[in-house]
Design a protein around this motif. Sequence first.
Motif, mmCIF file in Angstrom:
data_model
loop_
_atom_site.group_PDB
_atom_site.id
_atom_site.type_symbol
_atom_site.label_atom_id
_atom_site.label_comp_id
_atom_site.label_asym_id
_atom_site.label_seq_id
_atom_site.Cartn_x
_atom_site.Cartn_y
_atom_site.Cartn_z
ATOM 1 N N GLY A 1 0.837 -1.185 0.000
ATOM 2 C CA GLY A 1 0.000 0.000 0.000
ATOM 3 C C GLY A 1 0.870 1.231 0.000
ATOM 4 O O GLY A 1 2.093 1.135 0.181
ATOM 5 N N PRO A 2 0.275 2.393 -0.229
ATOM 6 C CA PRO A 2 1.075 3.621 -0.314
ATOM 7 C C PRO A 2 1.563 4.074 1.060
ATOM 8 O O PRO A 2 0.934 3.775 2.076
ATOM 9 N N TRP A 3 2.706 4.780 1.084
ATOM 10 C CA TRP A 3 3.120 5.494 2.289
ATOM 11 C C TRP A 3 2.214 6.722 2.434
ATOM 12 O O TRP A 3 1.666 7.206 1.443
ATOM 13 N N PRO A 4 2.090 7.249 3.626
ATOM 14 C CA PRO A 4 1.143 8.356 3.795
ATOM 15 C C PRO A 4 1.633 9.689 3.236
ATOM 16 O O PRO A 4 0.826 10.563 2.948
ATOM 17 N N PHE A 5 2.962 9.856 3.080
ATOM 18 C CA PHE A 5 3.495 11.194 2.795
ATOM 19 C C PHE A 5 2.924 11.812 1.514
ATOM 20 O O PHE A 5 2.583 12.989 1.475
ATOM 21 N N ASP A 6 2.811 10.989 0.461
ATOM 22 C CA ASP A 6 2.291 11.529 -0.798
ATOM 23 C C ASP A 6 0.818 11.886 -0.691
ATOM 24 O O ASP A 6 0.359 12.859 -1.285
ATOM 25 N N LEU A 7 0.088 11.083 0.069
ATOM 26 C CA LEU A 7 -1.341 11.367 0.232
ATOM 27 C C LEU A 7 -1.524 12.682 0.987
ATOM 28 O O LEU A 7 -2.413 13.479 0.682
ATOM 29 N N THR A 8 -0.664 12.927 1.989
ATOM 30 C CA THR A 8 -0.752 14.192 2.725
ATOM 31 C C THR A 8 -0.524 15.350 1.766
ATOM 32 O O THR A 8 -1.237 16.349 1.792
ATOM 33 N N ARG A 9 0.490 15.181 0.921
ATOM 34 C CA ARG A 9 0.780 16.238 -0.046
ATOM 35 C C ARG A 9 -0.426 16.487 -0.951
ATOM 36 O O ARG A 9 -0.769 17.613 -1.257
#
Lengths: 167, 245, 581
Positions: free
Chosen positions: C444-452
């Motif tokens: 699954g994705p890391w959260p950092f890009d989603l926060t961005r």
Amino acid sequence: MSVAQFVFFCGFALVAVAIVAFSVVVVRSARRDDGGPFVSRSLVARLARPGRDRAELQRWAFYLHRVSGLGLFAFLCLHVGDVSLYVISREIYDEVHQVYGSVPMRFAEVGLLFGLLFHTANGLRLVAVDLVDLGLTGSTRALYGVLGVSVVGTLAGAVFILGPVIV
Amino acid sequence: MADTADADTNAGGLVRVTVTRSVEGTRSEFLVARIRPMTVLDALLAVQREHDPALAFRFSCRVGMCGTCTVRVDGRSALACQTEIPADTDRIRVDPLAGLPVVRDLIVDTGPFWQAWASVRPYLVPGEDADVGMDAEPAVIAPDSAERRAIDPALDCIGCAACFSSCGIASAHRDFVGPAALNRAMVLVADSRDSATAERLEVVGAESGVDRCHYIYGCTAACPKGLDPARAIRRLRGRRFRGDR
Amino acid sequence: MATGEVWREPEVLDTDVAVVGSGGAGLMCVLHALTARPELDVTVVSKGAVGRSGCTRMVQGGYNAVLDPDDSVDLHLRDTVQGGKFLNDQSLARTLVDDAPRVINELETRVGCFFDRRPDGRIHQKAFAGQAFDRTVHRGDLTGIEIMGRLRDQMFRLGPRELEDVRALDLVHDAEGELAGLTALNVRTGDPLVLRARVVVVATGGSATMYRVAAPAREKTGDGVAMCWRAGLPMRDMEMLQFHPTGLLAGKSRMTGAVLEEGLRGAGAHLYNAAGERYMARYDAERMERSTRDVVARAGYLEIMAGRGTDEGGVLIDISHLGSGEVERCFPGMVARTRQIEQDLAIGPVQVSPTAHFHMGGVLIDADGRTDVDGLLVAGEDAGGTHGANRLGGNGVAESTVFGARAGDTAARLARQRRLRTPERTEVNASLARAYAPLTRSLGPWPFDLTRRLKELMWRSVGVVRDGASLEHAGKELDALADEIEHIAVPGPPQVNFAWQEALDLANQVTVARAMAHAAAWRTETRGAHARSDFPDTDARPRYLVQRAAGDGPTGAIESEVRDVEFSHLRPADLDGRPGS
């Protein structure tokens, strides 16, 4: 070399070892415990700039103060011992004190002189900081003075100590 | 987790960040892209975001007010958010604060710092007969009074522990309450609203108090808020020996 | 999912009052609860360091309170309500202005704050925008540090239990549906915790960090509001997010968004777009740069969005015409701040942008901090209504401390009446399952890009100026984001795992963001901080939307109801003919 001279020499070697060992301890613990800057190019560059950055020198003055303090104390212990030989036997006293005139001992004495001058002057500087509130820059400037006095005093002393054997 | 260690750090505008990790003696090296402007905090965030999300460090406000991101940058104790990486610097080393136990990587347990702080009774102790609370009138104190002039420049401590770490005595575990706590003590001792002066002077005059200070000025040189804890210590000593404020 | 697989059996702690958050509101609450009843067992739960996280600490300007006999609380109320464009809950605003001077007294006499003095030795008050009287109490330009530093020191006297680095997760209830306490997570050890409490006070602060350019501290991710949202509490004014007009632009540096103070514009700074025009002439020709926060922020945003901004997406503030010496003398802190990012306010223009600053909306409360749920109190930025559509500078720290103090008094009273209850096992497990889920997934994705992505989306579509189409787009995107958050996977152990913590922050941010976008789409007018390009006018009658979660999960439905503002103290007609109206 007589037995007495040999014993004194061993004592002096012990003092020297103590100074070196304590220096190692101070530098190592400085690196591990003390949150000051590491010795690096950037530190040297900062110290080269006038201003607040040079206050960092006082940390090194503190280390030198400790090392010179221990050195002087250790030497004084030895010295009290060799002087008190006078009570026991005048001959042994003279014998031991001839060692002070040897060439390597004279070099060590120059070192002792520097330690003595620095420790005294720096101690007086700390008293001054306490009494008249020199502040960060003032106390750094006072440290320049301490170093100046110590170096000039040592050089002058060296002329008298080393003069007879070198010239 | 060492990252592409041998690449030329100057090419492509990279900064080599070396971080001391909590596993005894290990260091990790990372290459992060240089941005302009760039603080040490930016470099650590880049490492965490791009290389190793497990890298542990603390920060909150990023404008030098919370005092939680204190680390040692090339040895020097400073706030990560307020320490710029100059344009001509291509490598930095980051270590946790000195003199405090490491929790993980760059996060230290500030417990000993706060214990020392708490030991000087860091809070105002109003006099027995003083009016206290929501309906009490604030004290009238002239801005140019000696009291105010002593206290004013010593306020604004953010408790970042940079001075504690930078102090050659406190950080070396020599039983010293440290510059920040003594600065706070001075503020309260000078405060006419406070009534615990005698008690506080006893604490600062005890073995682990002001006499441990060697005027290394590590504290004053490190303070990110420009306070002068060494002067506060000097004042406390003066107060004890000479009775002046 | 069963206990033991991912998380350990939670430790259970019993306490009388659990305070979530350790900023101005949280610590004032502790102070008051323990002053009223010293025998109480009070626990502070703080995601960061106690007393050193959140935004009260970051207050530069000061604290509005009526102290001068020539000033009056009625005047302060009028300024507050007028500034809030009549959207305020007037009883809360009234409480704020009535209590602010009393809290100043307490901060000075009990807490030990030492505010700046006038020449006659009394507390100095400076001028602040939008107020008819100079009533802002301050300590230099670092007022927050003085207040929070001294409050933190009070904790050494009072000795509450401090749970530092402990993230509150969810409110939990007992079998009868009564509030029983909360679940929490120790960030250091990664272990769960159940806190059984007679009273819970939520005071975590707002959620403005969900914007690309934002001013607050990193902890402010709407945790308290999201927690209350999941518990089904009603919220108001969620669309009202204040932007400060001059946030610093520092490229990708984290410094971006930090506030350049309002005083610059007051002192005569000019604002230019990339073409060198003083664009304020188009938006408020009379007051120019000295116009109010909302107008200046909006103007800057419109310039940037219209492509007249700098390459980095900002406008320019220039005060160097006053002379560099003068600028350095008047604004030392601001000059230092710009120099740190390789610019210099004293000698030339500096790039700025509007920056997300303060969330006026939040949980519905009464003047004692009580909510719809018995035993649950909310104080500070988590609560809504006090500031209406726009907050005055200096009213923020006043709100935190005034309502924090009142919540503390209420909590001390309530703790006597309520007993400890045992939370439902299923509820606790559901909360922990949600929290530990990112650790259990391997793909699954890391959260950092989603926060961005969230920050960019909010900035573009629910930003300073909104319109129907972009809000609809934002609604869909936020639902998609909420879905994706369910798939986040983070590597590493549960101990001190910041990727995991960011994932939890993000879930809370998206929860709040959905409510904000929903409320913003409802408000088809321009009022205060909420500007609609498709509805530029202001309705005659102020109304507000009360929202609550109607369905479970991050994409659950939102139930809402429209209410009229009650003019209990002031009506718009009262201001006619008054100066400044």
